[in-house]
Design an enzyme around this catalytic site. Structure first.
Site: not given
Ligand code: G3P
Ligand code: MG
Length: 242
Positions: A48, A6
């Site tokens: 992000h 992630h």
């Molecule tokens: O794609 C999964 C996750 O990344 C979604 O939430 O806010 O971490 O981009 P976020």
């Molecule tokens: Mg994400």
């Protein structure tokens, strides 16, 4: 179960930087998740938040800076000097790197807080330029963006991202709108929902799983993928099950 890092190996390295992507690759994980947005001069960058305040030493919106201006900020600012200077990467730089790696990339289109003109088209153009069509899953909280990508690139699978509350009857929904994957937050996910997705041939990739209890649970439920800040830990545990 497939492990996606992630924002790269963000549990140990500055999120969404080339360092975090390289470190993720070293764990032998299946794939990498990252988030894309557009600069003032229309370049696709990996970051992000819509603002640079949290993760860099700058302030303001990504969309108000040109790429050259944006890349002067340190994307490792949260780490108190541990990783020196890391720049905000472009998607092009990422594609150039990942094309030589055996990794699937989940590109999350950040278009649900601010809708960038042509973000989907520009992202796809880069994926095509580097011949990565077979190694991509697009996802977004803005399902209009993934529907557009399904139309522009039917050969590339898409995932419907939803918040932790989840979406009842998600398997039917994804099947109906031709989304190959369902990407729910782990908190509200139930075994029944996973079963429903399986019945519709929809793969479930769960975010963001950083504890063993949840990892074990979603593994038992037969989820297809896990998106984690700790890809090394997930990979190690899954390998130990073999
Ligand atoms: O794609 C999964 C996750 O990344 C979604 O939430 O806010 O971490 O981009 P976020
Ligand atoms: Mg994400």
């Amino acid at each position: 179960m497939k492990v996606y890092a992630h924002r790269g190996y963000s549990g140990r390295y500055p999120e969404n930087t080339m360092l975090a992507f390289q470190k993720a690759a070293e764990t032998g994980c299946y794939g990498i998740e990252n988030d894309v947005q557009l600069t003032k001069d229309g370049q696709v960058v990996i970051i992000h938040d819509e603002k640079i305040d949290r993760t860099t030493d700058g302030t303001g919106y990504v969309r108000d800076y040109t790429l050259e201006e944006l890349q002067k900020f340190n994307a490792a600012a949260l780490w108190n000097g541990k990783y020196g200077f890391q720049k905000i990467p472009t998607l092009e730089e990422y594609c150039e790197w990942v094309k030589d790696h055996d990794l699937v990339t989940n590109i999350e289109i950040k278009s649900s807080v601010y809708y960038y003109a042509e973000l989907e088209e520009k992202t796809l153009e880069l994926v095509r330029k580097y011949g990565l069509e077979k190694k991509i899953i697009f996802s977004s909280f803005n399902h209009t963006s993934i529907s557009l990508l399904r139309k522009l690139a039917p050969e590339i699978p898409c995932g419907a991202l939803v918040e932790h509350a989840g979406l009842g009857n998600a398997g039917y929904y994804c099947d109906k709108y031709d989304y190959q994957c369902y990407h729910p937050g782990w908190k509200g996910l139930t075994e029944e929902e996973v079963k429903g997705c399986k019945e519709h041939g929809v793969a479930v990739n769960v975010w963001t799983v950083n504890d063993m209890d949840t990892l074990e649970k979603i593994y038992d439920w037969g989820c297809e993928g896990v998106i984690s800040n700790y890809p090394g830990v997930c990979k190690g545990w899954l390998d130990s099950k073999k």
